[in-house]
Design an enzyme around this catalytic site. Sequence first.
Site, short mmCIF file in Angstrom:
data_model
loop_
_atom_site.label_atom_id
_atom_site.label_comp_id
_atom_site.label_asym_id
_atom_site.label_seq_id
_atom_site.Cartn_x
_atom_site.Cartn_y
_atom_site.Cartn_z
N HIS A 14 14.73 -13.29 -20.21
CA HIS A 14 15.70 -14.34 -20.52
C HIS A 14 16.09 -15.02 -19.21
O HIS A 14 16.24 -14.36 -18.18
CB HIS A 14 16.95 -13.74 -21.16
CG HIS A 14 16.76 -13.28 -22.56
ND1 HIS A 14 16.48 -14.14 -23.60
CD2 HIS A 14 16.83 -12.03 -23.10
CE1 HIS A 14 16.38 -13.45 -24.72
NE2 HIS A 14 16.57 -12.17 -24.45
N CYS A 53 11.28 -13.00 -25.38
CA CYS A 53 11.84 -11.78 -25.94
C CYS A 53 11.35 -11.57 -27.38
O CYS A 53 10.18 -11.27 -27.59
CB CYS A 53 13.36 -11.79 -25.85
SG CYS A 53 14.09 -10.14 -26.05
#
Length: 483
Positions: free
Chosen positions: A425, A325
């Site tokens: 994630h 991310c």
Amino acid sequence: MGKALMVLGTSSGAGKSLLVTALCRIFSNLGYDVVPFKSQNMSLNSAPSIEGGEISRAQYLQAIACRKKPSVRFNPILLKPEGNMRSQVIFMGKPIGSVSAKDYMLSRKEELFRKAMKVLDELKERHDLVIIEGAGSPVEINLKDYDIANTRVMLHAKAKGILVTDIDRGGSFASIVGTMELLKPEERDTIIGFVFNKFRGDKSLLEPGFEYLEKRYGKPTLGVIPYVEHRLPEEDSLAEFPKVKGELHIQIIKLPHISNFTDFEPLHWANGVDYVTRPEELKGDVIIIPGSKNTVEDLLWLRENGFEDAIIEAHREGSFVVGICGGFQMLGEKIIDTVESKRGEVKGIGLLPAKTVFEKTKRTNHLNAEVLWEPARGMAVEGYEIRFGRSVSERPFSVIKAINGAKTFEPEGAIGERAFGTYLHGIFHNFAFTERFLNFLRVEKGLEPVSIERWSIEEEIERFAKLVEENIDVERILGELGL
């Protein structure tokens, strides 16, 4: 109208989150329609809800324990620290602004509390039982007047209260007495008993303390939960992971605004990880830049403190570099940010062929994807995204095949020379992928491939709930609740 049970703690880290998780599963197993609730949570670990919003990982886990789809109703207010005593305020899953701690206490808190209590009332109307988690200690003298996560919630909900303490830290009896003495009489009256968490040793040695508490307050000890190793994420528990150098040296940079470090729990269990705080330590087989609540500020921190040069040098010497991310965004060529930091265009580290533009709308979704990185090419993985940025790369890491179950075809992430980045994630919770990734590196290092242990959150919840059920007085709690 349903019942409410609230778990308060003598301190942060007493075990509230996991005790609520266990109780959610215990009552669900008994056939009750149960849901979790926490009015306000401060955490950098968040997850997507069924509505496309954002909630704390703790309430996400508790929802699973209740066999419910995670909803923003279970955690109406989420505060995500940004540094400099400021936090992003998320209400019902959506960001509504960034405020200082003082401004929040004086301006927004009461309004949001009233709205959160309306949500709690609705949950009580729709379900048999709401299990509420408190926050920190309920009797911090300097904060009590502003506290909207503990006894005010308990009294509003007409909940029965359990007070839990971590006996492994020491001082647990004093902590319980101190907490009980600082509670107001009407708050103290709601407490139905005490739970001692993480005990090692002979429980009979605690009996004099139990007798003292019952004599002084007229309330029993409801249970003593043994210390046990488990794989359930403990909220904001980065400190729980010691530096472990396994056969592969996996290093994770401890960013100032690190978020969603639960991503790396499978690596911790499969090999061991080392959270790095100094650039001269960066010499691992793998270097990971994790997610960040403030990507550009953390990128500049890496640059100003020598980490960027150390990452590039370690990569040149053979380290494999991964970004998740915000870490992926940092590893790209450039970031254009007018949302989080408002610094405009910032040069990236440059190990990945990607460019990122921050957008005002946050993407919060569950994803299914197919990996394009050659050692795991074609492998199906799942995870979730929580991000403002949109990145473009000619060499994507994966193709998103479904967003919240709806079919799509969207490249994401990037692949570089001995590096990759992804928005996924939870990528390492895909055990087949993690095994492939680790064995790719092991073979490079001259080590034999290994099979890593598979485990599921569902199995871990059930195992921990069984342990708790065997060591607390569930029948007494049911009786106190009138169930």
